[in-house]
Design an enzyme around this catalytic site. Structure first.
Site, PDB file in Angstrom:
ATOM      1  N   ASP A 273     -10.116  72.323   8.071  1.00 40.17           N
ATOM      2  CA  ASP A 273     -11.534  72.533   7.764  1.00 40.17           C
ATOM      3  C   ASP A 273     -12.129  73.670   8.578  1.00 40.17           C
ATOM      4  OD1 ASP A 273     -11.496  70.252   6.153  1.00 40.17           O
ATOM      5  OD2 ASP A 273     -12.175  68.946   7.774  1.00 40.17           O
TER       6      ASP A 273
ATOM      7  N   HIS B  35     -11.004  67.656   9.748  1.00 41.24           N
ATOM      8  CA  HIS B  35      -9.576  67.915   9.565  1.00 41.24           C
ATOM      9  C   HIS B  35      -9.257  69.253  10.237  1.00 41.24           C
ATOM     10  CE1 HIS B  35     -10.519  65.540   5.883  1.00 41.24           C
ATOM     11  NE2 HIS B  35      -9.269  65.120   5.938  1.00 41.24           N
TER      12      HIS B  35
END
Length: 437
Positions: free
Chosen positions: A104, A101
């Site tokens: 992240d 993501h």
């Protein structure tokens, strides 16, 4: 020296190996049904559970002491340490792919401009790591569920300004995914649903979500992204009800909004069971509907009613899933992403390796079993014979549309039909499966 400096590169040592830091069944170059294990499984390490999750649960704080301080505010220095550790792990595991993501991997940001700045910076560094290690991006995605702005959803939010923020994140991550050579782009609608129907206009929200998905597809073509766009089904959690409940529900949504030829599914094993379906059912349904894309591989706990995201450890269960996958022709752009996390008490660096090694070996052993089932042909032959009548004259005419309802009814009368039940042989077939798995 790095967090994983004391851990070796993981090699294949064969079924007789007693080395816990070696593959016993995953021989990447072994050819199975005409393709290497590497190309069949196309497995990936996920960035979020592995590097961003601090080991917390709703009853307790994080338990993981990592150099990049997961769960703490992320500085550019910590983001770099995390990135270095991640690609070191990918390389030592010989992982073909990774997934992430946007949030992240990036340092914390204060505003939308800061988000764009940090994402561009980490994308540059990821491109260098991909070049150095050869580890490829299976898919990218935007986190449209964690930030408080998404408490009432992203594309389905009653506030169109939130919709616009989500559009910015998705555009940014689609372009980064394209830039990094990603094979797919995934959307998980973690907040695209409702907590109570009392404050929800379902028709309005579905129209918003349908328009958002069409905008995503339009942008895919605008930027020349050749990968697949995927929706990840899940029935609930964190919301009470999510609109992408399971594969069949997603297909109905895609048909309503004209997306059935543009979007496929990213199936998660634990999400399938939360929806009351088996993992292999979801794969078979996706194949039947022509929307099989990719898989998040994990398992749930039958004694817990939530998404536990544990690493797979059952070869028989995995065999049935891979058998259905192989029947459908296997992956095109997709792969098996380990959307799984080690347990809160598994606090050491080597625990991350044990988890992935075990999961890869389970998939490899299941692949061999599923391939043997296909080569043997008995199960497939039984199913084919069970439906053989539909290839006869009457069955073929029904399916082709040549016969109307009254003509089918007349056929029964004219032939004085008295069909008798035929055994489905369930127990026999279950015994057959156990010969392989």
């Amino acid at each position: 020296m790095g967090y994983f400096a004391d851990l070796p590169a993981i090699a294949y040592e064969g079924p007789d190996s007693t080395n816990p830091l070696a593959y016993r069944y995953y021989d990447a170059d072994r050819v199975v049904l005409g393709k290497s294990m590497r190309d069949h499984l196309r497995w990936a390490v996920c960035y979020w559970h592995t590097f961003a999750w601090p080991g917390h649960d709703i009853f307790g704080a994080g338990t993981f002491d990592r150099p990049w301080k997961p769960g703490d505010p992320v500085t550019p220095d910590l983001a770099q340490i995390k990135l270095d550790a991640a690609f070191d792990m990918f390389a030592k595991l010989s992982a073909p792919f990774f997934c992430f993501h946007d949030v992240d991997a990036i340092a914390d940001y204060e505003d939308i401009a800061g988000y764009s700045r940090e994402l561009d910076a980490v994308a540059d560094k990821m491109a260098e790591k991909i070049e150095q290690t050869g580890v490829q991006l299976l898919w990218g995605t935007a986190n449209l569920f964690s930030h408080p702005r998404y408490a009432a959803g992203a594309a389905t939010n009653p506030n169109p300004d939130v919709f616009a923020w989500a559009a910015h994140q998705v555009r940014s991550m689609m372009e980064v995914t394209n830039r990094l050579g990603g094979a797919n782009y995934v959307l998980w609608g973690g907040r695209e649903g409702y907590d109570t129907i009392l404050n929800t206009d379902i028709g309005q929200e579905l129209d918003q979500l349908g328009r958002f998905m069409n905008m995503v597809v339009e942008h895919k073509h605008k930027i020349g992204f050749e990968g697949a766009i995927l929706i990840e089904p899940k029935p609930h959690e964190p919301t009470k009800h999510q609109y992408d409940r399971d594969t069949a529900t997603v297909y109905g949504f895609l048909k309503k909004y004209g997306l059935e030829n543009e979007v496929k599914v990213n199936i998660e094993a634990n999400h399938a069971t939360l929806a009351g379906n088996s993992f292999e059912h979801e794969i078979a349904t996706a194949n039947a509907l022509g929307i099989m894309g990719s898989i998040d591989i994990n398992r749930g706990d039958p004694q817990n009613g939530w998404d536990t995201d544990q690493f797979p450890n059952s070869v028989p269960e995995m065999t049935l899933a891979i058998y259905e996958l192989l029947k459908g022709g296997g992956f095109e752009t997709g792969g098996f992403n380990f959307d799984a996390k080690v347990r809160r008490q598994s606090i050491d660096a080597e625990d991350l390796f044990f988890a992935h090694i075990g999961g890869v070996d389970v998939m490899a052993k299941a692949l061999l079993a599923a391939a043997s089932m296909i080569e043997d042909g008995e199960l497939g032959g039984f199913v084919e014979q069970r439906y053989a009548g539909w290839k006869g004259d009457f069955g073929a005419k029904v399916l082709s549309g040549e016969l109307a309802l009254d003509q089918a009814a007349d056929y029964a009368l004219e032939n004085n039909l008295e069909p008798r039940p035929i055994s489905g042989r369930q127990e026999y077939l279950e015994n057959l499966i156990n010969r392989f798995a």
